[in-house]
Enzyme design. Structure first.
Site, mmCIF file in Angstrom:
data_model
loop_
_atom_site.group_PDB
_atom_site.id
_atom_site.type_symbol
_atom_site.label_atom_id
_atom_site.label_comp_id
_atom_site.label_asym_id
_atom_site.label_seq_id
_atom_site.Cartn_x
_atom_site.Cartn_y
_atom_site.Cartn_z
ATOM 1 N N TYR A 101 22.721 -64.754 -12.664
ATOM 2 C CA TYR A 101 22.540 -66.116 -13.182
ATOM 3 C C TYR A 101 21.946 -66.038 -14.582
ATOM 4 C CZ TYR A 101 20.599 -70.723 -14.062
ATOM 5 O OH TYR A 101 20.292 -71.922 -14.646
ATOM 6 N N GLU A 190 24.624 -73.243 -18.695
ATOM 7 C CA GLU A 190 24.423 -72.362 -17.542
ATOM 8 C C GLU A 190 25.699 -71.609 -17.217
ATOM 9 O OE1 GLU A 190 22.207 -73.717 -13.794
ATOM 10 O OE2 GLU A 190 24.304 -73.965 -13.227
#
Length: 383
Positions: A101, A190
């Protein structure tokens, strides 16, 4: 402003981030054609402004082109969190060795953007933060230097301690993502997951970007990214009329002038056990039509049980707000109680105008909020 994954991927590609190719399809036949061009296997992904697409059945692996068409047929038209899927993204499947991530968002406590990095990719970062917060690495961005290269490398070698090539590649991606966040005026940028393939390649196979509405004037081309069908109709109408409106899940509707006063009003509603139904800032202009529009928008929400006006009259004149209220009451009688606090410029004139109107008045913040909550609960009150 939210944008779709395929739009976020296109934006990230501008900053030389490793985004695989994709095709956006509105029909099953278009998805079939994309699968033929890429060659199976491919991923078929619903394009909606909602998380949890995979759990809802909106992300499917197709092992051949016919399966790609079948998945597209099943996903197109399905509903995910009250949003109907009108498009799917088709992209080549990749052999994944690891998932990471990486994201940049605003740390409001520090008043700076922050890079967040975790070796646990592919799942909601909120879940990681709650379950194993120590697995999220953070580095704040400098106001004008951005993300220093040494800081990016320090974090990335913690993610890939035994793979210098992957760590250095991840550091470059982090720096480019930080640049993208800054230059497009995002509130969130993101990549989840960023994958390391079995051949050692880093690829951004999913992307999410939220853009700052207040900065859209600097990016006029971004207006074309807006999906009006995915937006709340009330929010669209409010924006067209110059109002700031955000729909919430409560039953105490708020009409306030100024974002700070609006937030304080919502906090006070929550403090006294109520639930705000919306954020609605009518702004600083003296325009009675804004008040009538605000009431129209609010009364279209079936969950609203009371309407709370909390106006501090500086630039906004209390008598103009009162005039808008009277116009709205005359054209469309309210279906729920209205509780009003008008303080400031021309407040005495406003009170005179509202005498005899079918609403309840209060003078203090605590008082008006408590009366509104009581009205929402059917307990009534007195003027």
């Amino acid at each position: 402003m939210n944008i779709h994954e395929y739009q976020a991927r296109d934006l990230l590609r501008r900053f030389d981030l490793p985004v695989p190719p994709h095709v956006v399809a509105s029909t099953a036949e278009e998805a079939l054609g994309a699968a033929r061009d890429f060659g199976a296997p491919v991923i078929v992904k619903a394009q909606v402004h909602a998380g949890g697409r995979g759990k809802a059945g909106g992300v499917k692996l197709a092992r051949d082109v016919d399966e790609a068409r079948q998945h597209a047929e099943a996903i197109l038209g399905m509903t995910i969190k009250d949003l109907v899927v009108g498009k799917v993204l088709v992209a080549p499947a990749v052999d994944i060795a690891r998932e990471v991530y990486v994201g940049v968002t605003l740390d409001r406590a520090e008043a700076r953007p922050v890079l967040m990095l975790s070796a646990e990719g592919g799942i909601d970062i909120e879940e990681v933060a709650q379950r194993t917060p120590e697995k999220i690495l953070r580095a704040h961005l400098h106001p004008w230097r951005g993300l220093p290269g040494y800081e990016a490398r320090r974090l990335c070698f913690q993610v890939f301690p035994d793979d210098a090539r992957a760590a250095l590649g991840l550091a470059r991606i982090c720096s480019r993502l930080a640049d993208a966040f800054d230059q497009i005026d995002a509130t969130l940028a993101e990549i989840n997951p960023l994958v390391l393939t079995k051949s050692g390649e880093l690829l951004a196979i999913d992307a999410k970007i939220n853009l700052d509405d207040n900065a859209l004037a600097r990016h006029p081309d971004f207006e074309a990214l807006r999906d009006l069908d995915a937006e709340d109709a009330r929010e669209r109408k409010a924006r067209a009329k110059g109002l700031s409106y955000i729909h919430l899940e409560g039953d105490v509707a708020c009409v306030v002038n100024g974002a700070g006063l609006a937030m304080a009003t919502m906090d006070l509603i929550q403090h006294y056990g109520g639930r705000p139904a919306n954020f609605l800032d009518i702004g600083g202009s003296s325009n009675p039509e804004k008040v009538t529009t605000a009431l129209e928008i609010i009364q279209s929400d079936p969950n609203v049980r009371v309407i709370l006006f909390n106006i501090f009259g500086g630039i906004t004149r209390c008598d103009d707000v009162a005039q808008g209220l009277l116009m709205a009451l005359e054209s469309s009688p309210p279906r729920v109680p209205i509780v009003v606090r008008l303080i400031g410029t021309n407040e005495e004139r406003a009170r005179e105008m509202l005498q005899g109107a079918s609403l309840e008045t209060a003078s203090g913040m605590d008082e008006v909020v408590q009366r509104a909550i009581a009205a929402a609960r059917g307990k009534g009150g007195s003027s």
